[in-house]
Scaffold this active site. Structure first.
Site, mmCIF file in Angstrom:
data_model
loop_
_atom_site.group_PDB
_atom_site.id
_atom_site.type_symbol
_atom_site.label_atom_id
_atom_site.label_comp_id
_atom_site.label_asym_id
_atom_site.label_seq_id
_atom_site.Cartn_x
_atom_site.Cartn_y
_atom_site.Cartn_z
ATOM 1 N N GLY A 239 26.462 42.331 40.023
ATOM 2 C CA GLY A 239 26.768 43.764 40.020
ATOM 3 C C GLY A 239 27.088 44.170 38.594
ATOM 4 O O GLY A 239 26.588 43.583 37.636
ATOM 5 N N ARG A 240 27.959 45.172 38.466
ATOM 6 C CA ARG A 240 28.265 45.686 37.127
ATOM 7 C C ARG A 240 28.883 44.604 36.242
ATOM 8 O O ARG A 240 28.492 44.426 35.095
ATOM 9 C CB ARG A 240 29.254 46.837 37.243
ATOM 10 C CG ARG A 240 28.708 48.022 38.006
ATOM 11 C CD ARG A 240 29.863 48.962 38.249
ATOM 12 N NE ARG A 240 29.413 50.285 38.563
ATOM 13 C CZ ARG A 240 29.598 50.855 39.748
ATOM 14 N NH1 ARG A 240 30.209 50.210 40.709
ATOM 15 N NH2 ARG A 240 29.179 52.083 39.976
ATOM 16 N N ARG B 146 23.285 39.852 47.562
ATOM 17 C CA ARG B 146 22.785 40.159 48.905
ATOM 18 C C ARG B 146 21.276 40.405 48.866
ATOM 19 O O ARG B 146 20.553 40.067 49.772
ATOM 20 C CB ARG B 146 23.489 41.397 49.458
ATOM 21 C CG ARG B 146 24.706 41.027 50.295
ATOM 22 C CD ARG B 146 25.513 42.230 50.586
ATOM 23 N NE ARG B 146 25.950 42.851 49.328
ATOM 24 C CZ ARG B 146 26.783 43.874 49.251
ATOM 25 N NH1 ARG B 146 27.259 44.392 50.328
ATOM 26 N NH2 ARG B 146 27.138 44.369 48.085
ATOM 27 N N ARG C 133 37.744 37.860 43.343
ATOM 28 C CA ARG C 133 38.963 37.916 44.137
ATOM 29 C C ARG C 133 39.247 36.494 44.623
ATOM 30 O O ARG C 133 38.319 35.746 44.944
ATOM 31 C CB ARG C 133 38.780 38.826 45.362
ATOM 32 C CG ARG C 133 38.820 40.304 45.035
ATOM 33 C CD ARG C 133 40.225 40.760 44.655
ATOM 34 N NE ARG C 133 40.307 42.184 44.410
ATOM 35 C CZ ARG C 133 40.290 42.732 43.194
ATOM 36 N NH1 ARG C 133 40.199 41.984 42.116
ATOM 37 N NH2 ARG C 133 40.409 44.042 43.052
ATOM 38 N N ASP D 75 40.903 33.348 37.347
ATOM 39 C CA ASP D 75 41.739 34.500 36.985
ATOM 40 C C ASP D 75 42.378 35.100 38.231
ATOM 41 O O ASP D 75 43.227 35.964 38.131
ATOM 42 C CB ASP D 75 40.880 35.562 36.272
ATOM 43 C CG ASP D 75 41.710 36.721 35.736
ATOM 44 O OD1 ASP D 75 42.756 36.443 35.095
ATOM 45 O OD2 ASP D 75 41.335 37.889 35.936
ATOM 46 N N GLU E 96 48.063 36.007 45.367
ATOM 47 C CA GLU E 96 48.683 36.387 44.083
ATOM 48 C C GLU E 96 50.011 37.105 44.310
ATOM 49 O O GLU E 96 50.111 37.861 45.268
ATOM 50 C CB GLU E 96 47.740 37.319 43.308
ATOM 51 C CG GLU E 96 46.503 36.610 42.851
ATOM 52 C CD GLU E 96 45.498 37.557 42.190
ATOM 53 O OE1 GLU E 96 45.883 38.679 41.804
ATOM 54 O OE2 GLU E 96 44.345 37.163 42.063
ATOM 55 N N HIS F 86 45.447 36.873 36.503
ATOM 56 C CA HIS F 86 44.656 38.078 36.824
ATOM 57 C C HIS F 86 44.710 39.086 35.662
ATOM 58 O O HIS F 86 45.182 40.221 35.837
ATOM 59 C CB HIS F 86 45.163 38.717 38.130
ATOM 60 C CG HIS F 86 44.170 39.652 38.758
ATOM 61 N ND1 HIS F 86 44.098 39.884 40.100
ATOM 62 C CD2 HIS F 86 43.192 40.435 38.213
ATOM 63 C CE1 HIS F 86 43.152 40.758 40.368
ATOM 64 N NE2 HIS F 86 42.581 41.111 39.220
HETATM 65 C C1 8YV Z 1 43.188 45.101 37.790
HETATM 66 C C2 8YV Z 1 41.196 44.401 39.257
HETATM 67 O O1 8YV Z 1 44.042 44.116 37.331
HETATM 68 O O2 8YV Z 1 40.014 46.386 38.890
HETATM 69 C C3 8YV Z 1 40.289 45.495 39.678
HETATM 70 O O3 8YV Z 1 39.828 45.468 40.831
HETATM 71 O O4 8YV Z 1 41.378 43.480 39.951
HETATM 72 C C4 8YV Z 1 41.859 44.456 37.937
HETATM 73 O O5 8YV Z 1 41.038 45.028 36.997
HETATM 74 C C5 8YV Z 1 43.832 45.802 38.901
HETATM 75 O O6 8YV Z 1 42.954 46.565 39.613
HETATM 76 C C6 8YV Z 1 44.926 46.725 38.391
HETATM 77 O O7 8YV Z 1 45.258 47.667 39.329
#
Ligand code: 8YV
Length: 329
Positions: free
Chosen positions: A160-161, A182, A239, A263, A268, A286
């Site tokens: 993806g991006r 996919r 994730r 990460d 978490e 993260h």
């Molecule tokens: C951020 C992330 O740490 O953008 C996401 O989905 O997991 C991370 O970039 C998080 O969203 C901060 O709110």
């Protein structure tokens, strides 16, 4: 004069990276700051009906139970690109628009991915601890050799991006690249691999950059790790839920795979002691999007989404409706 601004419920304080972000929100909205309330439940009972916009983040979530407490909710603006913690189907079914902050974090997440690839293969975390612990003077011979990065075979799960930004950085490392999605992309020349096990078997480094949520839960399981094999390296910037963490710990401990760079984690900020005890894994809290520039852009975009809704009744970067109907499997 009575305050006629619509009400926005904020689940979090905006990160203090843009001095005027909160003021911009308050210019358009009457902001309810949930984290400042003595009794958040009471605040929800007293003011839930007034709330038209919810400001949340990938961490703070918006589950169906919360959405149901806000009967007049029209828009959810989330800080972060991932929306697995938001009940998108439930929101859309109630006519609630949902926005995230896509694209602005692609580069920094991809940079961190390469940082993880480099530090995992070259053992940089271990070597850094070695210097700090004063072992260089006396124990250099005990420091294990790393693995060459240049010329390795790179497999990407989720082009993806973010996956694309990771892939674009691979050419400098003279890597051969294949990906699993996919469905194949028609705008890239890299080889598409429809079978994840075959991709894991083929590559040296498997980067996970797919979406989270039920449809990808434990996509990287024991069989995938076995296919990756004893020379293989797993990198996860997606994730924690995408990787079966128990299976990964087993695989790292028994040499089923060589190493991992992570990460993200299943629960978490909890990182299992068994992972911390292993030397063949690099652990990050993260932080893939955690640079000043990217956090400024993310905060700006979440505020722009709220501003856009106040102005036009439409958020700027909506999560597509299709996101609600992805099937597991
Ligand atoms: C951020 C992330 O740490 O953008 C996401 O989905 O997991 C991370 O970039 C998080 O969203 C901060 O709110």
């Amino acid at each position: 004069m009575p305050d006629t601004k619509p009400t926005l419920l904020q689940l979090l304080a905006l990160p203090k990276v843009l001095p005027d972000a909160q003021q911009r929100l308050e210019k358009r909205y009457h902001c309810l700051k949930l984290w400042e309330a003595d009794d958040p439940n009471q605040l929800m009972r007293d003011h839930g009906e007034e709330v038209e916009v919810l400001l949340t983040s990938a961490f703070h979530a918006a589950r169906a139970a919360l959405i149901d407490q806000l009967p007049n909710l029209k828009a959810i603006c989330s800080l972060g690109v991932g929306y697995d913690s938001i009940d998108i189907g439930h929101a859309h079914a109630h006519g609630i628009q949902v926005s995230n902050t896509p694209d602005v974090l692609n580069d920094c997440v991809a940079d961190l991915t390469w940082g993880l690839i480099l530090s995992t293969l070259r053992g940089m975390g271990h070597a850094e601890r070695f210097v700090r612990e004063g072992k260089w003077e006396s124990q250099l011979a005990t420091l294990p050799l790393g693995r060459r990065v240049t010329g390795k075979r790179l497999g990407i799960v989720g082009l993806g991006r973010v996956g694309l930004a990771v892939a674009q950085r691979a050419s400098g490392f003279e890597m051969d690249l294949r990906y699993h999605n996919r469905r194949p992309r028609n705008d890239v020349a890299w080889t598409y691999e429809s079978d994840l096990l075959a991709l894991a078997d083929w590559c040296d480094i498997l980067v996970v950059a797919t979406v989270g949520g039920p449809e990808t839960r434990h996509l990287i399981n024991q069989r995938v790790l076995e296919s990756l094999g004893p020379e293989g390296v797993l990198i996860n910037v997606a994730r924690g839920s995408v990787v079966d963490e128990k299976a990964l710990i087993e695989a790292l401990a028994h040499g089923t795979i060589a190493a991992a760079g992570l990460d993200v984690f299943e629960s978490e900020p909890h990182v299992p002691e068994a992972l911390k005890a292993l030397d063949n894994v690099v652990l990050m809290p993260h932080i893939a999007s955690a640079t000043l520039e990217t956090r400024q852009a993310m905060v700006n975009l979440v505020v722009e989404n709220a501003e856009s809704y106040a102005r036009s009744g439409k958020v700027l970067t909506p999560v597509p409706q299709a996101a609600a109907i992805k099937k597991p499997g």
